[in-house]
Design a protein around this motif. Structure first.
Motif, short mmCIF file in Angstrom:
data_model
loop_
_atom_site.label_atom_id
_atom_site.label_comp_id
_atom_site.label_asym_id
_atom_site.label_seq_id
_atom_site.Cartn_x
_atom_site.Cartn_y
_atom_site.Cartn_z
N ASP A 92 0.78 -0.91 0.13
CA ASP A 92 0.61 0.48 0.19
C ASP A 92 0.76 1.18 -0.56
O ASP A 92 1.92 1.23 -0.15
CB ASP A 92 -0.94 -0.34 1.09
CG ASP A 92 -0.04 0.23 2.14
OD1 ASP A 92 0.51 0.39 2.97
OD2 ASP A 92 -0.92 -0.49 3.68
N VAL A 93 0.18 1.95 -0.04
CA VAL A 93 0.92 4.12 -0.29
C VAL A 93 2.06 3.71 0.99
O VAL A 93 2.81 4.96 0.91
CB VAL A 93 0.43 4.52 -0.12
CG1 VAL A 93 -0.09 4.95 -1.74
CG2 VAL A 93 -1.34 4.74 0.53
N SER A 94 1.90 3.29 2.36
CA SER A 94 2.42 3.77 3.73
C SER A 94 3.95 2.29 3.12
O SER A 94 4.53 1.98 4.69
CB SER A 94 1.78 3.12 4.53
OG SER A 94 0.51 4.21 5.08
N GLY A 95 3.50 1.39 2.33
CA GLY A 95 4.23 0.36 2.58
C GLY A 95 4.34 -0.41 3.24
O GLY A 95 4.73 -1.65 3.59
N ASN A 96 3.05 -1.04 3.19
CA ASN A 96 2.65 -2.77 3.91
C ASN A 96 1.96 -3.35 3.15
O ASN A 96 1.28 -3.05 2.44
CB ASN A 96 1.87 -2.32 4.50
CG ASN A 96 1.90 -1.04 5.74
OD1 ASN A 96 2.53 -0.76 6.70
ND2 ASN A 96 0.83 -0.17 6.53
N PRO A 97 2.78 -4.78 3.24
CA PRO A 97 2.53 -5.58 2.29
C PRO A 97 1.09 -5.87 2.41
O PRO A 97 0.29 -6.31 3.67
CB PRO A 97 2.80 -6.51 2.64
CG PRO A 97 3.95 -6.35 4.27
CD PRO A 97 3.50 -5.27 3.96
N LEU A 98 0.27 -6.23 1.21
CA LEU A 98 -0.85 -6.41 1.33
C LEU A 98 -0.93 -7.72 0.66
O LEU A 98 -0.83 -8.34 -0.52
CB LEU A 98 -1.85 -6.25 -0.15
CG LEU A 98 -2.02 -4.24 -0.29
CD1 LEU A 98 -2.26 -3.60 -1.63
CD2 LEU A 98 -2.27 -3.23 1.10
N SER A 99 -1.20 -9.05 1.36
CA SER A 99 -2.04 -10.01 1.65
C SER A 99 -3.02 -10.35 1.09
O SER A 99 -4.25 -10.24 0.68
CB SER A 99 -1.58 -10.93 3.25
OG SER A 99 -2.54 -10.57 4.08
N ASN A 100 -3.19 -11.34 0.46
CA ASN A 100 -4.69 -12.52 -0.06
C ASN A 100 -5.64 -11.52 -1.00
O ASN A 100 -6.30 -11.72 -1.57
CB ASN A 100 -5.50 -12.91 1.14
CG ASN A 100 -6.76 -13.82 0.84
OD1 ASN A 100 -6.09 -14.61 0.01
ND2 ASN A 100 -8.02 -13.37 1.38
N PHE A 101 -4.31 -11.17 -2.05
CA PHE A 101 -5.11 -9.88 -3.63
C PHE A 101 -4.64 -10.74 -4.62
O PHE A 101 -3.60 -12.04 -4.58
CB PHE A 101 -4.16 -8.74 -2.72
CG PHE A 101 -4.53 -7.39 -2.82
CD1 PHE A 101 -4.95 -6.49 -3.64
CD2 PHE A 101 -4.89 -7.78 -1.10
CE1 PHE A 101 -5.60 -5.27 -2.68
CE2 PHE A 101 -5.63 -6.12 -0.34
CZ PHE A 101 -5.87 -5.60 -1.31
N ASN A 102 -5.50 -10.68 -4.70
CA ASN A 102 -5.75 -11.79 -6.34
C ASN A 102 -4.84 -10.76 -7.16
O ASN A 102 -5.28 -9.79 -8.13
CB ASN A 102 -6.98 -12.02 -7.32
CG ASN A 102 -7.50 -13.23 -6.64
OD1 ASN A 102 -6.54 -13.83 -5.58
ND2 ASN A 102 -8.47 -13.02 -6.13
N ILE A 103 -3.82 -11.47 -7.94
CA ILE A 103 -2.77 -10.24 -9.08
C ILE A 103 -2.72 -10.96 -10.12
O ILE A 103 -2.39 -11.96 -10.33
CB ILE A 103 -1.51 -10.38 -8.61
CG1 ILE A 103 -0.70 -8.92 -9.63
CG2 ILE A 103 -0.65 -10.98 -8.45
CD1 ILE A 103 0.62 -7.98 -8.92
N PHE A 104 -3.26 -10.46 -11.36
CA PHE A 104 -3.26 -10.87 -13.15
C PHE A 104 -1.95 -10.67 -13.56
O PHE A 104 -1.81 -8.99 -13.39
CB PHE A 104 -4.23 -10.25 -13.42
CG PHE A 104 -5.74 -11.04 -12.63
CD1 PHE A 104 -6.24 -12.22 -13.49
CD2 PHE A 104 -6.59 -10.02 -10.93
CE1 PHE A 104 -7.33 -12.84 -12.31
CE2 PHE A 104 -7.18 -11.10 -10.58
CZ PHE A 104 -7.58 -12.19 -11.56
N MET A 105 -1.30 -11.53 -14.83
CA MET A 105 -0.62 -10.55 -15.29
C MET A 105 -1.22 -11.28 -17.05
O MET A 105 -1.64 -11.95 -17.19
CB MET A 105 0.28 -11.67 -15.01
CG MET A 105 1.91 -11.05 -16.02
SD MET A 105 3.12 -12.48 -15.85
CE MET A 105 4.41 -11.71 -16.97
N ASP A 106 -1.00 -9.25 -17.48
CA ASP A 106 -1.91 -9.99 -19.09
C ASP A 106 -0.83 -8.98 -19.56
O ASP A 106 -0.07 -8.51 -19.29
CB ASP A 106 -2.91 -9.69 -18.91
CG ASP A 106 -3.73 -9.22 -19.46
OD1 ASP A 106 -3.78 -9.87 -20.28
OD2 ASP A 106 -5.76 -9.29 -19.27
#
Length: 645
Positions: A560-574
């Motif tokens: 996130d903008v504060s540098g905290n990791p975002l867990s359990n996010f679905n990220i797509f590669m396209d």
């Protein structure tokens, strides 16, 4: 090994079986029918012993739920012929299958249908697996749902519960179990812990039992009376074989070793014959005069269902006490520098009903690195009883195999797919399915790296479906980089797609030409090939080669903008260049540290995105120029709706 046969004991040379008094034989057989007077009826049925292991049999119970203890069992009042794949009356087939449902859910079911393959329908089970499917008479199907399950569940041809087959609670089939052809007896390889009361916890009872009170070896259970008889005290880790008349057992003594001395057991008298021959994975001839088995083991060290993979197929003539080799010798060679390993042999014999031919499997695995998954080749072959006319009939292995009623047709199942092969009509060696009577549809080719070097172990998968594609089946390239696929399950005009995959690589053209259409071969002009679609016609194999290149990899972290990791996010590669029928290149979910791993990335430009319904937040393009692993960090600004490097 143990041997059974329907002939008289006097015909067996070198076997010291004593004639059995009628009163002794009657006493044993009458206990199988309880109050009815026993009569001996030798039953000739086909048994397919394909290393189906770790099961215990149980007596028939009328309740819908599996029998829990001896007090709940119901005695067998009649016999029931036991066969695999093809029903005793030759009218129907039954086999296990794992289908793929929504959200990649496993759908466990038993497929039943007519013996010619039509009118097949699924009987869905509420379990995680289905194994050891076999016919128990013409109207019931026996099966287990996990390795080591003590007993069989029974259903009818509509999928309704039809009781269970149970053995006493003290029986534990560690290695294998098998029903006799007449369904009255059950042999198992494992332990007998004696009588365990119904109200006692079985696991605690066994854990507290002194070792000297545990019997180990091979046992036979009278299913009607629930009595247990020990036949051998040695370990047998390969599936025993019943003689056609349910009188004898044959198997190789041993557990994952090189030598398997054959033993033949009379289940009535308990007498054991030990001929001077080695063998495992035994099958009886229909007339009970011979045994086929894996013998002449090269080195051992690699097994399947307790059967060494580096032996030859041999025929043991019981009367003549002679061994004849029916297949090429097994092989087992290892070279340390540079490392290579080749293991090959023959196993899983299945006799034709007229006793003139035997079908069996040939396997070969090759590896060129000590930590490499071997490239495996499996084929089905047929040979005459005298060792002549050895020929290949299938370019793949099978999970189940049965001879048809006319002894010229083989029925088989592999990976849940059913097929038939006519030995007189099918010459290519791949077999016809009921849906393609006009011919065979073959795709074959070479898969190499960028330098033209063959690549073994590349997976080529046939994808099928409407709207969503699901894997139908897959093959792997052999040590020469060759593959071959039979699309015999497709009907005329059907479509499929080929997916080519190997860890650490991508296909040079992204498998652009991988859509497949089946032509009818009727004489009309078939549809033309184009840049994306190939057309396969009957009896005209289509060659399609692929080139695999080293791929990139990326570990992507989302913050996130504060540098905290975002867990359990679905990220797509396209990106613009994708494999056929793919809407994205890949999708991953971030872990507790916000990381997601992407592998096998083509050397192209791709972006990453977060998606929800029609909403998509995209990064800029990243150019993967070299086959290296990179670490990427993306920042998600939820207020601005941006995803940036």
């Amino acid at each position: 090994m143990f041997v059974l046969r329907p002939q008289t004991n006097k015909d067996i040379v070198g076997v010291s079986f004593k004639p059995i008094a009628r009163t002794q034989e009657q006493e044993f057989l009458m206990s199988c029918e309880s109050t009815r007077r026993a009569k001996r009826h030798p039953v000739m049925i086909l048994q397919v012993h394909l290393c189906l292991s770790f099961f215990c049999c149980q007596a028939i119970a009328e309740a819908a739920e599996p029998v829990a203890n001896q007090a709940d069992t119901t005695k067998l009042a009649t016999t029931a012929q036991v066969t695999r794949l093809l029903s005793p009356d030759d009218r129907h087939i039954a086999y296990g299958q794992i289908a793929i449902g929504p959200e990649s859910k496993r759908i466990v079911r038993i497929i039943v249908g007519n013996s010619n393959g039509d009118q097949r329908r699924p009987l869905t089970l509420s379990s995680e697996n289905v194994l050891d499917v076999q016919w128990h008479g013409n109207d019931r199907i026996a099966y287990v749902t996990e390795h080591g399950q003590d007993g069989y569940s029974l259903i009818d041809m509509n999928g309704a519960p039809a009781g269970a087959i149970a053995i006493p609670r003290g029986c534990d089939s560690i290695h294998h179990q098998c029903l006799s052809p007449d369904g009255r007896l059950l042999a198992f390889c494992g332990n007998d812990y004696g009588e365990i009361p119904a109200d006692v916890d079985r696991k605690k009872f066994i854990a507290g039992l002194p070792k000297e009170k545990v019997r180990h070896g091979v046992f036979v259970v009278n299913l009607a009376e629930q009595t247990v008889k020990q036949l051998l005290t040695q370990t047998v880790a390969n599936l025993p074989a019943w003689s056609p008349d349910s009188r004898f057992l044959a198997a190789g003594i041993g557990q994952y070793v090189k030598d398997y001395p054959l033993a033949i057991i009379d289940v009535i008298t308990g007498e054991v014959s030990r001929p001077a021959v080695q063998g495992a994975g035994v099958a009886w001839s229909p007339d009970g005069t011979a045994l086929t088995m894996t013998t002449d083991i090269a080195k051992g060290g690699s097994w399947y269902g307790g059967i060494p993979l580096d032996g030859a197929l041999g025929l043991w003539d019981i009367k003549a006490q002679q061994l004849q080799r029916l297949s090429p010798p097994g092989s087992h060679s290892i070279v340390k520098e540079p490392y290579s390993r080749i293991i090959g042999g023959s196993l899983h014999p299945v006799w034709a009903r007229d006793g003139r031919r035997i079908a069996f499997e040939m396997r070969e695995s090759q590896a060129t690195k000590s930590d490499q998954q071997p490239a495996e080749r499996r084929e089905m072959w047929v040979v005459r009883r005298d060792g002549t006319e050895l020929r290949k009939i299938l370019n793949h292995g099978v999970d189940q195999l049965a001879w048809g009623a006319n002894d010229t047709e083989l029925l088989w199942v592999v990976d849940g797919r059913f097929g038939r092969t006519n030995l007189e009509l099918d010459t290519v060696g791949l077999g016809l399915s009921p849906f393609t009577p006009t011919g065979q549809y073959i795709i074959h080719g070479h898969i190499t790296d960028g330098a033209g070097k063959p690549l073994p172990g590349v997976e080529v998968t046939v994808m099928q479906g409407v709207a969503t594609l699901f894997p139908a089946f897959a093959v792997q390239t052999d040590a020469r980089g060759k593959y071959e696929i039979a699309l015999n399950h497709l009907s005329t005009g059907a479509h499929a797609m080929l997916r080519v995959r190997m860890d650490g690589y991508f296909e040079q053209t992204l498998a652009k030409k991988s859509f497949v259409r089946v032509a009818d071969g009727s004489g009309d002009r078939p549809p033309e090939d184009n840049e994306t679609t190939l057309v396969v016609s009957p009896q005209k194999p289509y060659r399609l080669d692929f080139t695999m290149l080293p791929a990139a990899a990326a570990r992507v972290q989302i913050l996130d903008v504060s540098g905290n990791p975002l867990s359990n996010f679905n990220i797509f590669m396209d990106g613009e260049e994708l494999y056929p029928a793919c809407i994205v290149l890949a999708q991953q979910t971030t872990d507790a540290n916000g990381n997601a791993q992407f592998n096998n990335i083509p050397l192209k430009e791709y972006y990453f995105s977060l998606r929800s319904g029609r909403q998509e937040i995209k990064s800029t393009l990243f150019n993967f120029q070299t086959p290296e692993a990179v670490d990427l960090r993306l920042t998600y600004n939820d207020l601005d709706g941006t995803l940036s490097f």
